[in-house]
Scaffold this motif. Structure first.
Motif, short mmCIF file in Angstrom:
data_model
loop_
_atom_site.label_atom_id
_atom_site.label_comp_id
_atom_site.label_asym_id
_atom_site.label_seq_id
_atom_site.Cartn_x
_atom_site.Cartn_y
_atom_site.Cartn_z
N ALA A 20 0.84 -1.21 0.00
CA ALA A 20 0.00 0.00 0.00
C ALA A 20 0.87 1.26 0.00
CB ALA A 20 -0.93 -0.01 1.21
N ALA A 21 1.91 1.26 0.81
CA ALA A 21 2.80 2.42 0.85
C ALA A 21 3.46 2.64 -0.51
CB ALA A 21 3.85 2.24 1.94
N LEU A 22 3.88 1.56 -1.17
CA LEU A 22 4.49 1.68 -2.49
C LEU A 22 3.47 2.16 -3.53
CD1 LEU A 22 6.79 -1.47 -2.57
CD2 LEU A 22 7.49 0.93 -2.40
N LEU A 23 2.24 1.68 -3.43
CA LEU A 23 1.20 2.14 -4.35
C LEU A 23 0.96 3.64 -4.19
CD1 LEU A 23 -1.53 -0.63 -4.38
CD2 LEU A 23 -0.25 0.22 -6.33
N PHE A 24 0.88 4.09 -2.95
CA PHE A 24 0.65 5.52 -2.72
C PHE A 24 1.83 6.35 -3.21
CE2 PHE A 24 -2.55 4.35 0.58
CZ PHE A 24 -3.60 5.05 0.02
N ARG A 25 3.00 5.79 -3.18
CA ARG A 25 4.19 6.54 -3.61
C ARG A 25 4.36 6.56 -5.12
NH1 ARG A 25 7.24 9.97 -4.75
NH2 ARG A 25 9.44 10.01 -4.29
N PHE A 26 4.08 5.42 -5.78
CA PHE A 26 4.44 5.31 -7.19
C PHE A 26 3.26 5.19 -8.16
CE2 PHE A 26 8.24 3.68 -4.98
CZ PHE A 26 9.13 4.66 -5.41
N GLN A 27 2.05 4.98 -7.69
CA GLN A 27 0.90 4.91 -8.60
C GLN A 27 0.41 6.33 -8.81
OE1 GLN A 27 -2.66 5.03 -8.71
NE2 GLN A 27 -2.92 3.62 -10.42
N PRO A 28 0.43 6.83 -10.05
CA PRO A 28 0.16 8.25 -10.29
C PRO A 28 -1.18 8.75 -9.76
CG PRO A 28 1.05 7.24 -12.26
CD PRO A 28 0.80 6.13 -11.28
N PHE A 29 -2.27 7.98 -9.95
CA PHE A 29 -3.58 8.43 -9.48
C PHE A 29 -3.59 8.59 -7.96
CE2 PHE A 29 -7.74 7.49 -7.71
CZ PHE A 29 -8.51 8.48 -8.31
N LEU A 30 -3.10 7.58 -7.26
CA LEU A 30 -3.10 7.64 -5.80
C LEU A 30 -2.15 8.73 -5.30
CD1 LEU A 30 -3.10 3.85 -4.90
CD2 LEU A 30 -5.01 5.44 -4.79
N HIS A 31 -1.00 8.84 -5.94
CA HIS A 31 -0.02 9.84 -5.53
C HIS A 31 -0.58 11.26 -5.69
CE1 HIS A 31 3.94 11.23 -4.47
NE2 HIS A 31 4.00 11.99 -5.56
N ALA A 32 -1.36 11.47 -6.74
CA ALA A 32 -1.91 12.80 -7.00
C ALA A 32 -3.14 13.13 -6.16
CB ALA A 32 -2.26 12.92 -8.48
N HIS A 33 -3.93 12.13 -5.80
CA HIS A 33 -5.21 12.40 -5.15
C HIS A 33 -5.23 12.23 -3.63
CE1 HIS A 33 -6.47 12.17 -9.33
NE2 HIS A 33 -7.53 12.85 -8.96
#
Length: 137
Positions: A20-33
């Motif tokens: 989850a931490a990696l998704l929030f860091r590197f997934q553009p949609f999650l990182h932006a929102h």
């Protein structure tokens, strides 16, 4: 001693939280929102339910003598821990499903829930490698 530390650090129980931490860091949609503070709170709540709760339960079971060791090598010792882990994964999934918009986090938690539930069911008959299931999932 190094291998025990490495095994603990790379233990599959940490995977949902780290993923989850990696998704929030590197997934553009999650990182932006999601602001960084909210992302850490969500990853922390996932870690609380999928790692801390089963970990505390394991320590309690060991102190009561219900399991032989913290490695949980016997198949019979794993049943209750896996069941609690399935319930904790489900609770985490439901909590975030209702509070976080649809995202890759739901897919991550659903995959983790399914893998843990299948592991629990297979473990009722056969002893399987929990590390292999965790990293393979």
């Amino acid at each position: 001693m190094l291998w025990r530390g490495l095994s603990w650090l790379l233990h599959p129980i940490w995977l949902p939280m780290v993923s989850a931490a990696l998704l929030f860091r590197f997934q553009p949609f999650l990182h932006a929102h999601f602001p960084a503070q909210m992302a850490w709170r969500i990853a922390g709540s996932i870690g609380l339910f999928t790692a801390v709760v089963p970990g505390i339960l394991l320590l309690m079971m060991r102190s009561l003598g219900w399991v032989e060791s913290l490695n949980v090598e016997r198949r019979s010792d794993r049943k209750f821990l896996l069941f609690v882990s399935v319930v904790a994964h489900y609770f985490s999934f439901q909590l975030l499903k209702n509070s976080v918009p649809v995202s890759a986090i739901h897919v991550l938690l659903l995959g983790s829930l399914v893998a843990t539930a299948l592991t629990f069911l297979v473990n009722l008959i056969y002893k399987i490698s929990l590390h292999a299931v965790g990293w393979g999932g």
